[in-house]
Each structure stands twice: as C-alpha cells, then as structure tokens.
Design an enzyme around this catalytic site. Structure first.
Site, short mmCIF file in Angstrom:
data_model
loop_
_atom_site.label_atom_id
_atom_site.label_comp_id
_atom_site.label_asym_id
_atom_site.label_seq_id
_atom_site.Cartn_x
_atom_site.Cartn_y
_atom_site.Cartn_z
N LYS A 113 -43.33 -29.53 -62.34
CA LYS A 113 -42.20 -28.79 -62.49
C LYS A 113 -41.07 -29.32 -61.50
O LYS A 113 -41.30 -29.52 -60.40
CB LYS A 113 -42.15 -27.25 -62.40
CG LYS A 113 -41.11 -26.17 -62.62
CD LYS A 113 -41.73 -24.76 -62.52
CE LYS A 113 -40.49 -23.94 -62.79
NZ LYS A 113 -40.85 -22.23 -62.53
N SER A 194 -40.17 -19.41 -66.44
CA SER A 194 -39.20 -20.56 -66.28
C SER A 194 -40.01 -22.03 -66.26
O SER A 194 -39.38 -23.03 -66.18
CB SER A 194 -38.57 -20.49 -64.59
OG SER A 194 -39.45 -20.59 -63.94
N SER A 218 -43.43 -16.47 -64.42
CA SER A 218 -43.09 -18.10 -64.87
C SER A 218 -44.16 -18.94 -65.01
O SER A 218 -43.87 -20.23 -65.55
CB SER A 218 -41.88 -18.40 -63.82
OG SER A 218 -40.84 -17.82 -64.00
#
Length: 542
Positions: A113, A194, A218
């Site tokens: 990420k 996210s 997330s």
C-alpha cells in the site's frame, strides 16, 4: 519502471481476454505459462521444480499490470512499480540456485500500500500530490522483514487518499495520484477502502501478496469486497515505523492474499518487536510460525459465537452466511447464537468517541511524520496540507477535506477530554467483545464481514451495509476475513474475531473454513451487473 513484455503469446492472450472482459464478456485472463492466481506454496513448488524462476514470475505480473491495470479494464490498482523488482528477483533466483532458500516467501512478489515506505526509489505518497516527491530511501521495518524472508517488492498499490481520512464524503479507492481503483468483479462497484489497491491487486492476479493498513476496516473491508483473505492483527504485532499514520492507538499494517496460508506465511515474516515503535514491545513474545498450525480439522469441537447484528441489511448475504455456518457445523464447529445487546456493543458511543479521538491523534502523528520528510517535500504540517489542497484543483474534484480541517482544530494529546474519549472508546469496545465471548463461552466470533460491493456514486454517495470492524479496531483485537461465497457475481466474506494475540488460532479457524468451502472465485472484470448472465437477458429481452 519496466513494463516490457517477455511472455509475447501470454501477454497477447491477456490483452485479448482483458479487452473481451471489458466488453462485458465473462472471461478470466490467465497466463498459460504462469497461473497468476496460484498460491504461495504452489508458486514456491513451481520454482523449486524449475518450472519457472522468480524473475519470470515477477515479469509475468509486470506484464499483467501493463495489460490490465493501465489498459483493458483499467483497474488503477497500482501507483508505482519498483524499478529494481526484476533485479531483486534475479538475486533470489541466484540464491536458490546456490542452495539457499530463505523460506516460503523466497522470490514471491509482494505489493505495498502506498503509505508504506520502501527503499527502492519509489515515492510514498498516501495518494496525495503533496507527497509525490516523498522518496525517503527508507524501508519500513515490515518491508525489511519481508525482503529478509526472500520476498520481492514489485511496487506500490493505490489506496483511498490519506487512508480515507481526509473527507467525510470521500470515495473509497480514489487518489489524486492514480484515480479510482476499480472492483475487478464489477468495475462500477467500490473496491472499498482504504487498502483498495492492495485488495484489487491480489484479487485480480496482479501480485501474489499485498500489504494493507487498517485504522478501522481498511484491511478487512477491501479484502472482503474483493474476495480475498485479509488480517487486521492485534495492535502492536506489526511495526508501524515509516508508515504514514492516522493513529498510533489503532493503526496496524496487515497481510492480504488470496489464501489463508499465504496470509499466515506473510504474518510470520512481518510480525515482531521494533525498538522504534514502542507499541510493538510485546510482539516478539507472542509471534509464532502461523502457517505451522493450519489444519483442515481446526474447527472440530470449537465453540463459535454467531453474530447477527447486520441481519436484514442484505438478505442475499444472509443466505450465503447461513450456508457458510452450515459448512462450519459440518466441519465440527459448535455454533452458539450470540444475543448481543446495546450494553454489549454500544457502537454509537464507541464510534463517536473514536472519531473525536482519531482527529486529535491524526493531527499529532501526521505533523510528526511530515516534519521528518526529505526537503523535496514542501508540506510540513496539516495546515500546510490544507493550504496545498486549496490551491491544487486536482485534489478536490470529487470531495473536500473536512476531516483535515476538523483535525487541524483539534486539541493536543494532553487534552483531558481527548484522553477520556480515547479511554472510554477502548474500554467499551474491549468490554463488548470480552463479554460476548465470555458469556457465550466461545473462542471466536463470526459474522458477515460486510455486504456485496455497492456502486460507486460520486453524486449521491454510496450506502454502507455495515460491518464488524469497529469493535476489533478500537479494542486492538485481531480480525480475520475469509471468502464465504457470492451474491450476484460479487464476493462476500466471513469475519473471525478473537482475543488479543490469538492470530494463530484465528488463522487455523479461517483455514479450516476455507478448506471446507473453497468459496473464493476469480473475478471476471465485467463492466456492471447487467453483464452477469442472470441479469443480461432480463435487462435486454429483445
């Protein structure tokens, strides 16, 4: 960044399949030479047998990214590629040839990420143009642990900008840097946030493994929405150093992959204490070989608490959940209906205190992070970020920065009101989970992770079907999500929530469930629900 195509025939097949899928035909692109959806053990076995190398495996994924992330269905799951990925893979191949295999992750591709720093020349942007020059030359400790275990970092994944903590009206999976990450099952549906790009990348076969981060939902939401396995571990099991922060009280990285074994192997490498992160001081005492205890009969005789707080919001998901429970019972689990009351889980009070506390923690943590970045990064505080966004129209075409603005006005960490709200939220969340498990004498709680993905709607917003993420997120307890079935072509997952440091048991339960159901299925990259066979004729009967 390299996007050269060495698998000429394979790449052509991928391009043709991707184009056909985007034209609403239900096909799943698969590279003939290398299965992009294979598990870590299968890829490891193939490399050990000489069927292909790590270099070939990495190249196959780079080719697939070029064919499907930038073209074809345009998944927008990847922000940047590691320019040294192929060289790193060749080094792992040389070690294998010399008889040195570091472990089960040797030569396996991982995508990070893009709020996790890596010393490979790529920027760590959190999806914001304000951090486009944030090349720190540092490996986050979790990244160093993965590469020390033999993994190959292939790039950075798209996300919800600033980990979905910029606006109350944000669109999950959107960043000013890379645009909207698209759900590979139905492209007009949310990939959730996210860690959206991480979920899409492993679901779509753009990488074997991915790392996400979670403050509240997330890791677990994008894993569930994209039909993969994701683990939000006990707070403090994995280091947060050199990860763009929201809150040290809730932030944690977590592994994401297509299979439970893959997640277990990742966690074994990632877990451990970090002197630079005091919150991880107990990690070394609790970490273990998480793959060692994975057994198909792990649910036998285990008392499992069944949560039904989301029942009725998605009847189709409820039906899949019933089938999943039947499979668990057949695997030997003892199912116990948990009658949760408002006193057991006062989510309204918990969420209110959580939101207020997070704004205080975000301001302090982000200001500290920004203050230590390279000179090329001009923003040094949250106030600087707000000013940057106000002057940069590419940052705000879809939503604003209400959370930034509220956080900038928040008091300091020494504020008594903040301290009380944080303590109250954590106390209520822990009491709720402890009480439900103790009163029902269960070892784990299960429930639908969330409903199927909803349509992305930047005009009216998207409705949420709810989840069980807040209690484990605020309490710091572990939360595992595993595929349990499908609703009209979209995946839905089962959540497993346990006591602190119970990752080994949770993963064992998840593995037994996975082996009993084999519910995960590959995406078809369809444009919308009207392309599904069960709806296509009804949509256009003439």
């Amino acid at each position: 960044m390299s996007r050269s195509l060495t698998f000429i025939a394979a790449a052509a097949a991928v391009l043709l399949a991707a184009g056909a899928a985007f034209a609403q035909k239900p096909t799943t692109p698969v590279t003939p030479a290398i299965d992009p959806f294979a598990s870590t053990p299968q890829q490891q076995a193939d490399m050990a047998a000489g069927r292909y190398t790590s270099e070939a495996l990495v190249q196959a994924y780079l080719d697939r990214i070029a064919a499907m992330d930038r073209k074809g269905p345009k998944l927008n799951a990847v922000i940047a590629l590691n320019p040294h990925a192929l060289a790193d893979a060749r080094a792992r191949d040389a070690e294998r040839k010399a008889g040195r295999v570091r472990g089960p992750l040797q030569g396996i591709p991982v995508i990070l990420k893009d709020n996790i720093e890596s010393a490979d020349g790529t920027a760590t942007t959190a999806g914001s143009l304000a951090l486009k020059d944030n090349i720190t030359g540092r490996d986050a400790p979790l990244v160093k642990r993965l590469t020390d275990a033999g993994a190959v970092i292939i790039g950075k994944a798209n996300l919800s900008e600033w980990a979905n903590f910029r606006s109350t009206h944000s669109i999950s999976g959107w960043t000013a840097i890379a645009g909207l990450a698209r759900n590979p099952y139905l492209l007009d549906r949310t990939a959730c946030g996210s860690s959206a790009g991480s979920g899409v990348a492993v679901s779509a076969g753009l990488a074997t493994l991915a790392v996400g981060t979670e403050t509240d939902g997330s890791v677990t939401c994008p894993s569930a929405i994209n039909g993969v396995v994701g683990l939000k571990p006990t707070l403090g099991l994995i280091s947060r150093t050199y990860v763009v922060p929201i809150s040290p009280q809730q932030d944690t990285p977590g592994p994401m992959a297509r299979y439970v074994t893959d997640v277990a192997e990742m966690l074994t490498a990632m877990a451990g204490s970090d002197p630079a992160d005091p919150g991880t001081k107990d990690a070394d005492a609790h970490k273990s070989d998480y793959a060692a205890g994975l057994k198909p009969d792990a649910l036998r005789g285990v008392r499992v608490g069944v949560l039904r707080m989301t029942v009725g919001r998605s009847p189709q998901t409820d039906a899949v959940f019933e089938d999943a429970l039947a499979a668990m019972k057949k695997a030997g689990a003892v199912l116990v209906e948990v009658k949760a009351t408002p006193a057991d889980a006062d989510l309204s009070a918990i969420s209110g205190d959580e939101g207020s506390a997070l704004r205080v923690e975000f301001k302090a943590a982000l200001n500290a992070y920004l203050s230590g970045l390279p000179a090329a990064v001009k923003v040094r505080s949250m106030d600087d970020l707000i000013a940057f966004d106000n002057k940069e129209p590419r940052e705000t075409p879809l939503f604003g920065q209400e959370i930034f603005e509220a956080s900038a006005k928040a008091p300091g960490l020494d504020d008594a009101g903040y301290q009380q709200r944080r303590a109250n939220a954590q106390k209520l969340a822990r009491q709720a989970l402890d009480k439900m498990m103790a009163d029902n004498m269960v070892e784990v709680l299960v429930g639908p992770s969330t409903g199927p993905a909803t349509v992305v709607d930047p005009i009216d917003g998207s409705r949420s079907l709810g989840s069980y993420s807040t209690l484990p997120a605020v309490s710091g307890y572990p939360h595992l999500t595993v595929p349990m079935g499908k609703v009209s072509g979209l995946p839905v997952n089962m959540s497993f929530i346990g006591q602190p440091w119970s990752e080994a048991r949770l993963l064992a339960f998840g593995y037994a469930f996975e082996q009993a159901t084999h519910a995960r299925f590959n995406p078809q990259f369809l444009a919308n629900v009207g392309a599904l066979p069960e709806f296509a004729k009804a949509y256009d009967p003439r």
